[in-house]
Enzyme design. Structure first.
Site, PDB file in Angstrom:
ATOM      1  N   GLY A  10       0.815  -1.207   0.000  1.00 40.74           N
ATOM      2  CA  GLY A  10       0.000   0.000   0.000  1.00 40.74           C
ATOM      3  C   GLY A  10       0.848   1.256   0.000  1.00 40.74           C
ATOM      4  O   GLY A  10       1.326   1.682   1.053  1.00 40.74           O
ATOM      5  N   ALA A  77      -9.180   0.369   5.360  1.00 39.86           N
ATOM      6  CA  ALA A  77      -9.790  -0.525   6.339  1.00 39.86           C
ATOM      7  C   ALA A  77     -11.008  -1.215   5.745  1.00 39.86           C
ATOM      8  O   ALA A  77     -11.660  -0.703   4.830  1.00 39.86           O
ATOM      9  CB  ALA A  77     -10.175   0.259   7.586  1.00 39.86           C
ATOM     10  N   SER A 129      -0.385   6.761  14.518  1.00 44.49           N
ATOM     11  CA  SER A 129      -0.927   8.115  14.583  1.00 44.49           C
ATOM     12  C   SER A 129       0.155   9.144  14.333  1.00 44.49           C
ATOM     13  O   SER A 129       1.306   8.973  14.724  1.00 44.49           O
ATOM     14  CB  SER A 129      -1.562   8.374  15.952  1.00 44.49           C
ATOM     15  OG  SER A 129      -2.055   9.693  16.015  1.00 44.49           O
ATOM     16  N   GLY A 131      -0.343  11.237  11.235  1.00 45.68           N
ATOM     17  CA  GLY A 131      -0.528  11.719   9.872  1.00 45.68           C
ATOM     18  C   GLY A 131       0.688  11.441   9.008  1.00 45.68           C
ATOM     19  O   GLY A 131       1.599  10.699   9.380  1.00 45.68           O
ATOM     20  N   LYS A 183      -5.892   2.890  19.748  1.00 39.56           N
ATOM     21  CA  LYS A 183      -5.839   3.892  18.678  1.00 39.56           C
ATOM     22  C   LYS A 183      -7.215   4.515  18.458  1.00 39.56           C
ATOM     23  O   LYS A 183      -7.340   5.736  18.254  1.00 39.56           O
ATOM     24  CB  LYS A 183      -5.348   3.250  17.380  1.00 39.56           C
ATOM     25  CG  LYS A 183      -5.390   4.166  16.139  1.00 39.56           C
ATOM     26  CD  LYS A 183      -4.571   5.441  16.332  1.00 39.56           C
ATOM     27  CE  LYS A 183      -4.261   6.142  15.017  1.00 39.56           C
ATOM     28  NZ  LYS A 183      -5.411   6.538  14.237  1.00 39.56           N
ATOM     29  N   HIS A 186      -7.747   6.932  21.202  1.00 40.94           N
ATOM     30  CA  HIS A 186      -6.932   8.115  20.873  1.00 40.94           C
ATOM     31  C   HIS A 186      -7.688   9.022  19.915  1.00 40.94           C
ATOM     32  O   HIS A 186      -7.759  10.240  20.100  1.00 40.94           O
ATOM     33  CB  HIS A 186      -5.604   7.662  20.259  1.00 40.94           C
ATOM     34  CG  HIS A 186      -4.884   8.727  19.488  1.00 40.94           C
ATOM     35  ND1 HIS A 186      -5.270   9.118  18.207  1.00 40.94           N
ATOM     36  CD2 HIS A 186      -3.805   9.492  19.780  1.00 40.94           C
ATOM     37  CE1 HIS A 186      -4.463  10.073  17.778  1.00 40.94           C
ATOM     38  NE2 HIS A 186      -3.565  10.307  18.710  1.00 40.94           N
ATOM     39  N   ASN A 187      -8.277   8.437  18.878  1.00 42.51           N
ATOM     40  CA  ASN A 187      -8.977   9.244  17.883  1.00 42.51           C
ATOM     41  C   ASN A 187     -10.226   9.895  18.467  1.00 42.51           C
ATOM     42  O   ASN A 187     -10.571  11.026  18.122  1.00 42.51           O
ATOM     43  CB  ASN A 187      -9.351   8.382  16.673  1.00 42.51           C
ATOM     44  CG  ASN A 187      -8.159   8.106  15.776  1.00 42.51           C
ATOM     45  OD1 ASN A 187      -7.008   8.191  16.202  1.00 42.51           O
ATOM     46  ND2 ASN A 187      -8.422   7.760  14.537  1.00 42.51           N
ATOM     47  N   GLU A 190      -9.058  12.761  20.355  1.00 37.03           N
ATOM     48  CA  GLU A 190      -8.699  13.775  19.349  1.00 37.03           C
ATOM     49  C   GLU A 190      -9.933  14.566  18.924  1.00 37.03           C
ATOM     50  O   GLU A 190      -9.888  15.807  18.836  1.00 37.03           O
ATOM     51  CB  GLU A 190      -8.068  13.074  18.149  1.00 37.03           C
ATOM     52  CG  GLU A 190      -7.687  13.953  16.991  1.00 37.03           C
ATOM     53  CD  GLU A 190      -7.204  13.123  15.808  1.00 37.03           C
ATOM     54  OE1 GLU A 190      -7.736  13.292  14.698  1.00 37.03           O
ATOM     55  OE2 GLU A 190      -6.302  12.281  16.003  1.00 37.03           O
TER      56      GLU A 190
END
Length: 482
Positions: A10, A77, A129, A131, A183, A186-187, A190
């Site tokens: 990818g 995903a 994480s 970006g 994660k 975390h988002n 955020e």
């Protein structure tokens, strides 16, 4: 020919940047992309002269790897992950490792880990994480899955991760879906951090009438104190940015927010676990409300409310906004950690809560000095039930509470939407209440549905039913919590 240390599938921006990061840290990487022209372009441009090998089939990719083979998926995903897993399994040997580095939903990772392990292979689902810049220069990495896979990938992941005080922002999180759950949380946090910053901006702009330049100075000051963080820093920079015509770009952006679903997943997980994740839920709903722009514009010409007119000490109220932002941030993290604790019990994960704070201190979007205080809180009390009960956070909430209440009151009085600030304060007041009106709610449930209730003068776990009307009889409903 020496075989590669790891393979990656990818070559979108995150995949490419991770490969460049790995090669820069001395690891050799074999790459594959479904659109093979992208492989050729990457090898002949950015990757030229580096220890990066292009491959043009999965068979070629697998053959190019050192055993135990490590294949990392950086693909969309959902079904694409499952498709690649099914294609890779026949090509790999027992002990080889498949790694999903995308934003997969944690139940999918639990399922995939069991499926891959049933074929004698190992599986890692890892949050990444930071970006595109983080992927290139050092992200926060949150791996979970098959514990036996960790020693093989640890040298690579910890080398490419961000470092805070020399410590990698990467460590093993837990089994099966633990990494992707952390994660996801975390988002969600955020989402909350971004919303409370936006509410502070909205109050300063519409109520205090501050210019972008004035707000730039405020955020610059905040970024040198206890609110120092990546999101405060970029908000400052956004407010100071002008295009070639001298226009403030932030003022030209349509007020409709997008989302990719991880905030919603966090809210759904909280509902499943029975955790009041009120601030993050409001942050998700605020984006949903922003999306109905045309409907809001139409409603603005029909529905009325008070005008946000400020008459007071502006500098003092800016300090109140700072307190509201800081206190709400504490609430958001307290709720997020409560969710982590509940999920750990549900799924049998042994999570290191202070360690998770360290994973987030660098590389990721929510990185901040604040996270060091969370680590210290769990060092003091590893079984801490709620961050609000830690002495440091108790003191900080106490110091911020008066200004926080003044801001929420002003927003309600003057018609300024502040859902995250308001819900955070309501949660705080509910959490510190020894008695809530749920006794009446239970009476209502028992009245119309014979759902039963517990009594304050009897032992917990003993349930009672009242025949409120004289016509209900003694039959009761099952007692359960959905």
């Amino acid at each position: 020919m020496k075989k590669a240390d790891i393979g990656l599938i990818g070559l979108a921006v995150m995949g490419e940047n991770l490969v460049m990061n790995m090669a820069d840290k001395g690891f050799s990487v074999a790459v594959y992309n479904r659109t093979t022209e992208r492989v050729t372009h990457f090898i002949e441009t950015r990757a030229k002269g580096m220890a990066i090998t292009g491959t043009y089939s999965l068979e070629e990719l697998v053959e190019a790897l050192e055993k135990p083979r490590k294949v990392m998926l950086m693909v969309k995903a959902g079904k694409p992950v499952d498709d690649f897993i099914d294609r890779l399994i026949p090509l790999l040997d027992p002990g080889d490792i498949i790694i999903d580095g995308g934003n997969s939903h944690f139940p999918d990772t639990i399922r995939r880990a069991a499926y891959v392990e049933s074929h004698g292979l190992l599986y890692i689902g890892t949050g990444v994480s930071g970006g595109e810049e983080g992927a290139l220069k050092g992200p926060s990495i949150m791996p979970g899955g098959s514990p036996a896979a960790w020693p093989s990938v640890k040298p690579i992941f910890q080398a490419i991760a961000a470092k805070t005080d020399g410590v990698p922002c990467c460590d093993w999180v837990g089994s099966d879906g633990a990494g992707h759950f952390v994660k996801m949380t975390h988002n969600g946090i955020e989402y909350g951090d971004m919303q409370i910053i936006c509410e502070a901006y909205q109050i300063m702009k519409t109520y205090l009438g501050m210019t972008n330049e004035e707000m730039f100075e405020v955020f610059d000051e905040w970024n040198r104190g206890s609110l120092e963080s990546y999101l405060i820093e970029i908000t400052r920079d956004i407010l100071g940015y002008r295009d070639e015509d001298g226009n403030a770009v932030v003022d030209l952006i349509l007020d409709t927010a997008g989302q990719k679903g991880t905030g919603k997943w966090t809210s759904v997980a909280a509902l499943d676990e029975g955790i009041p994740l009120t601030l993050i839920n409001e942050a998700v709903f605020a984006r949903c409300l922003s999306a109905i722009k045309e409907e809001r514009v139409a409603a603005s010409s029909i529905l009325s409310g008070p005008a946000p007119v400020f008459d007071g000490d502006r500098a003092a109220f800016v300090r109140d906004i700072r307190d509201a932002l800081y206190a709400s941030k504490i609430i958001s993290y307290a709720q997020g950690y409560a969710l982590l604790r509940a999920a750990a019990e549900t799924y049998g994960w042994s999570l290191d809560y202070g360690g998770i704070a360290l994973l987030w201190r660098g590389g990721c979007i929510i990185r901040s000095v604040f996270l060091g205080k969370i680590k210290e809180a769990f060092d003091r009390e590893p079984e801490l039930a709620n961050l609000l009960l830690d002495p440091f956070f108790q003191t900080e909430i106490d110091a911020s509470q008066a200004g926080w209440r003044r801001v929420v009151a002003a927003c309600a009085t003057h018609g300024i939407p502040a859902p995250a600030f308001t819900s955070a304060l309501s949660y705080f007041d509910g959490y510190r209440s020894a008695r809530l009106p749920a006794n009446l709610l239970q009476a209502q449930r028992d009245y119309f549905g014979a759902h039963t209730y517990e009594r304050v003068d009897r032992e917990r776990g003993e349930f009672f039913h009242t025949n409120w009307t004289g016509r209900g009889g003694d039959t009761v409903s099952n007692t359960y919590n959905a």
